[in-house]
Scaffold this active site. Structure first.
Site, PDB file in Angstrom:
ATOM      1  N   ASP A  77      -2.474  -9.011  18.527  1.00  0.00           N
ATOM      2  CA  ASP A  77      -2.167 -10.295  17.867  1.00  0.00           C
ATOM      3  C   ASP A  77      -0.689 -10.668  17.962  1.00  0.00           C
ATOM      4  OD1 ASP A  77      -1.461  -8.396  15.912  1.00  0.00           O
ATOM      5  OD2 ASP A  77      -2.388  -9.497  14.243  1.00  0.00           O
ATOM      6  N   SER A  93      -4.281  -6.827 -12.879  1.00  0.00           N
ATOM      7  CA  SER A  93      -5.133  -6.370 -11.781  1.00  0.00           C
ATOM      8  C   SER A  93      -5.973  -5.206 -12.276  1.00  0.00           C
ATOM      9  CB  SER A  93      -4.259  -5.910 -10.616  1.00  0.00           C
ATOM     10  OG  SER A  93      -5.012  -5.090  -9.750  1.00  0.00           O
ATOM     11  N   GLY A 137      -8.089  -0.032   5.760  1.00  0.00           N
ATOM     12  CA  GLY A 137      -8.076  -0.765   7.024  1.00  0.00           C
ATOM     13  C   GLY A 137      -8.904  -2.037   6.992  1.00  0.00           C
ATOM     14  N   LEU A 138      -9.294  -2.499   5.809  1.00  0.00           N
ATOM     15  CA  LEU A 138     -10.062  -3.748   5.719  1.00  0.00           C
ATOM     16  C   LEU A 138      -9.173  -4.913   5.290  1.00  0.00           C
ATOM     17  CD1 LEU A 138     -13.418  -2.617   4.052  1.00  0.00           C
ATOM     18  CD2 LEU A 138     -12.829  -2.725   6.447  1.00  0.00           C
ATOM     19  N   SER A 148      -6.912  -5.504   2.560  1.00  0.00           N
ATOM     20  CA  SER A 148      -6.899  -6.039   1.193  1.00  0.00           C
ATOM     21  C   SER A 148      -5.660  -6.907   0.979  1.00  0.00           C
ATOM     22  CB  SER A 148      -6.923  -4.895   0.182  1.00  0.00           C
ATOM     23  OG  SER A 148      -5.970  -3.926   0.530  1.00  0.00           O
ATOM     24  N   SER A 149      -4.577  -6.608   1.685  1.00  0.00           N
ATOM     25  CA  SER A 149      -3.344  -7.389   1.479  1.00  0.00           C
ATOM     26  C   SER A 149      -3.516  -8.839   1.924  1.00  0.00           C
ATOM     27  CB  SER A 149      -2.159  -6.733   2.186  1.00  0.00           C
ATOM     28  OG  SER A 149      -2.541  -6.255   3.437  1.00  0.00           O
ATOM     29  N   ASP A 160      -5.252 -10.678  10.381  1.00  0.00           N
ATOM     30  CA  ASP A 160      -5.925 -10.423   9.096  1.00  0.00           C
ATOM     31  C   ASP A 160      -6.113 -11.711   8.310  1.00  0.00           C
ATOM     32  OD1 ASP A 160      -5.437  -7.929  10.055  1.00  0.00           O
ATOM     33  OD2 ASP A 160      -3.866  -7.435   8.625  1.00  0.00           O
ATOM     34  N   TYR A 219       4.094   1.225  12.644  1.00  0.00           N
ATOM     35  CA  TYR A 219       3.594  -0.073  13.110  1.00  0.00           C
ATOM     36  C   TYR A 219       4.725  -0.858  13.766  1.00  0.00           C
ATOM     37  CZ  TYR A 219       1.264  -4.645  12.961  1.00  0.00           C
ATOM     38  OH  TYR A 219       0.709  -5.862  13.284  1.00  0.00           O
TER      39      TYR A 219
HETATM   40  C1  GLA Z   1      -2.866  -4.632  11.192  1.00  0.00           C
HETATM   41  C2  GLA Z   1      -2.004  -5.881  11.212  1.00  0.00           C
HETATM   42  C3  GLA Z   1      -2.593  -6.916  12.175  1.00  0.00           C
HETATM   43  C4  GLA Z   1      -2.855  -6.302  13.556  1.00  0.00           C
HETATM   44  C5  GLA Z   1      -3.602  -4.980  13.435  1.00  0.00           C
HETATM   45  C6  GLA Z   1      -3.707  -4.242  14.731  1.00  0.00           C
HETATM   46  O1  GLA Z   1      -4.117  -4.908  10.659  1.00  0.00           O
HETATM   47  O2  GLA Z   1      -1.910  -6.422   9.929  1.00  0.00           O
HETATM   48  O3  GLA Z   1      -1.751  -8.037  12.260  1.00  0.00           O
HETATM   49  O4  GLA Z   1      -1.651  -6.155  14.258  1.00  0.00           O
HETATM   50  O5  GLA Z   1      -2.986  -4.115  12.491  1.00  0.00           O
HETATM   51  O6  GLA Z   1      -4.440  -4.961  15.664  1.00  0.00           O
END
Ligand code: GLA
Length: 402
Positions: A40, A71, A127-128, A130-131, A198, A246
């Site tokens: 992305d 929360s 990894g879903l 939430s943010s 996301d 990252y």
């Molecule tokens: C996280 C980041 C996204 C994307 C993925 C990897 O979810 O928030 O913007 O870069 O990693 O594809």
């Protein structure tokens, strides 16, 4: 992790704390990245779905310009003034809300104080995303409290509610503006250099369909995903994008693009990359190799999906994982084990790490009527190999935030 938290439960939480019923409740779904790992922010292509795990926000306006957030995931409320949006190290979770408020103000959206209760069925750190769901829910909550229309450059005439007090749905074009705003909140206020995947997934998802996002043109397209289900296997090792890994990957990709004379890796071809091998560091080459081949995989996978060739589509998922593992190097031993276990089961058409990596979960594409046996296979196998409990989770593909 099933949906025991609903809009009603969020209203009840609000009422318990604030002593009255909220005026609005909004929901924003989490997302699963189906294919296109770390493409992305390289302005590439990515496929994703919005899933039936949500962040709910119940809210009511208040007259004194102050905000009080509670929360269900954190014990203490966070209180601040709308004119004083600062991060509080003791309540980092509120940064996602404050970041969106700051972006709205910057675009000229006028809003006053409010009370809000946040409730979630999205597991944190799995990894879903939430943010992103919290950012999107915040923007939509403010739209309910103080209606506004987002444009490319700021705001326009607010939308009119119908006689029942309901606002018209957010248009597809406006959804992309929301996604940019929410990403900017995360980049600038929270300090995570994420791409736009996301936020777009949470806003633009379509039930039963895979969303294809072109991160350069900022356009979406949809293709149905029939006969299969998506099973998520959390590795039990949580990820945190705020950790430096990252950003490091992003830096490698960006410096590789610069050395190749490209603005973004999206426009680089594999041949060109290979010819320039010696101009790049090993990590730059490996990361760029992943991104360039991953974008090509998304193109091919989309073709397979449209031709109803789910077996081939699944193969691209396996290949994507191998590329993430070997080139991008954002996998972990646990994620690799989960993918290998999945590969052994005949009902699994494809599996890969999903999202940022360095922990989190795998996504598994499983023949519809075999989901149950597949999930048992995964739980038993993973516990035997690692001693860790695994709770595979079946996700439904849903519409984006409303
Ligand atoms: C996280 C980041 C996204 C994307 C993925 C990897 O979810 O928030 O913007 O870069 O990693 O594809």
């Amino acid at each position: 992790m099933k949906n025991n938290c609903t809009p009603e439960a969020t209203s009840a939480l609000f009422k318990k704390h604030f002593g009255h019923t909220p005026t609005h409740v909004v929901a924003a779904p989490g997302r699963l990245e189906v294919l296109g790992n770390h493409t992305d922010y390289n302005h590439g292509l990515v496929m994703s779905v919005a899933v039936d795990r949500y962040i709910f926000i119940a809210s009511s306006p208040r007259p004194d310009g102050r905000v009080e957030l509670i929360s269900s995931a954190f014990p203490a409320p966070e209180k601040f003034s709308v004119s004083d949006l600062k991060s509080n190290p003791a309540a980092r979770w509120a940064d996602y809300v404050k970041g969106v408020l700051a972006q709205l103000r910057r675009r000229g959206v006028l809003f006053g104080g409010f009370n809000a209760a946040i409730h979630s069925t999205l597991p944190l750190g799995a990894g879903l995303s939430s943010s992103a769901a919290l950012e999107v829910a915040t923007a939509l909550a403010i739209r309910r409290l103080h209606p506004f229309t987002l444009t490319e450059t700021g705001t326009a005439q607010p939308p009119q509610a119908n006689p029942r007090g309901e606002l018209p749905p957010v248009t597809p074009v406006e959804r992309m503006h929301y996604a940019r705003l929410c990403r900017a909140a995360e980049n600038e206020f929270v300090g995570v250099p994420c791409g736009i995947l996301d936020q777009v997934s949470s806003l633009c998802g379509r039930a039963w369909n895979v969303t294809s996002l072109d991160c350069q043109a900022l356009t979406v397209d949809y293709a149905p995903l029939p006969g299969v289900v998506l099973v998520v296997c959390p590795s039990g090792v949580n990820h945190a994008l705020i950790g430096g890994e990252y950003k490091e990957l992003r830096d490698h990709c960006e410096s590789a693009a610069r050395k190749l004379g490209a603005k973004f890796l999206r426009t680089v071809e594999l041949k060109q990359l290979q010819a320039a091998r010696t101009a790049l560091t090993d990590r730059e080459f490996a990361c760029a190799h992943h991104v360039v081949t991953e974008i090509a995989r998304v193109v091919a996978a989309e073709r397979a999906l449209r031709a109803d060739d789910l077996a081939q589509f699944g193969q691209y998922l396996f290949q994507s994982h191998e590329s993430s593992r070997d080139f991008l190097k954002n996998s972990t031993a646990e994620l690799d084990q989960l993918v290998e276990l999945a590969r052994q089961h005949p009902a699994c058409l494809g599996a890969r790490l999903t999202g940022g990596g360095f922990g989190g979960a795998t996504l598994n594409l499983v023949v519809h009527h075999e989901a149950e046996v597949f999930m048992t296979h995964m739980a038993t196998g993973y516990e035997k190999q690692t001693g860790r409990k695994l709770q595979p989770d079946l996700c439904q593909i849903v519409d984006g935030a409303r």
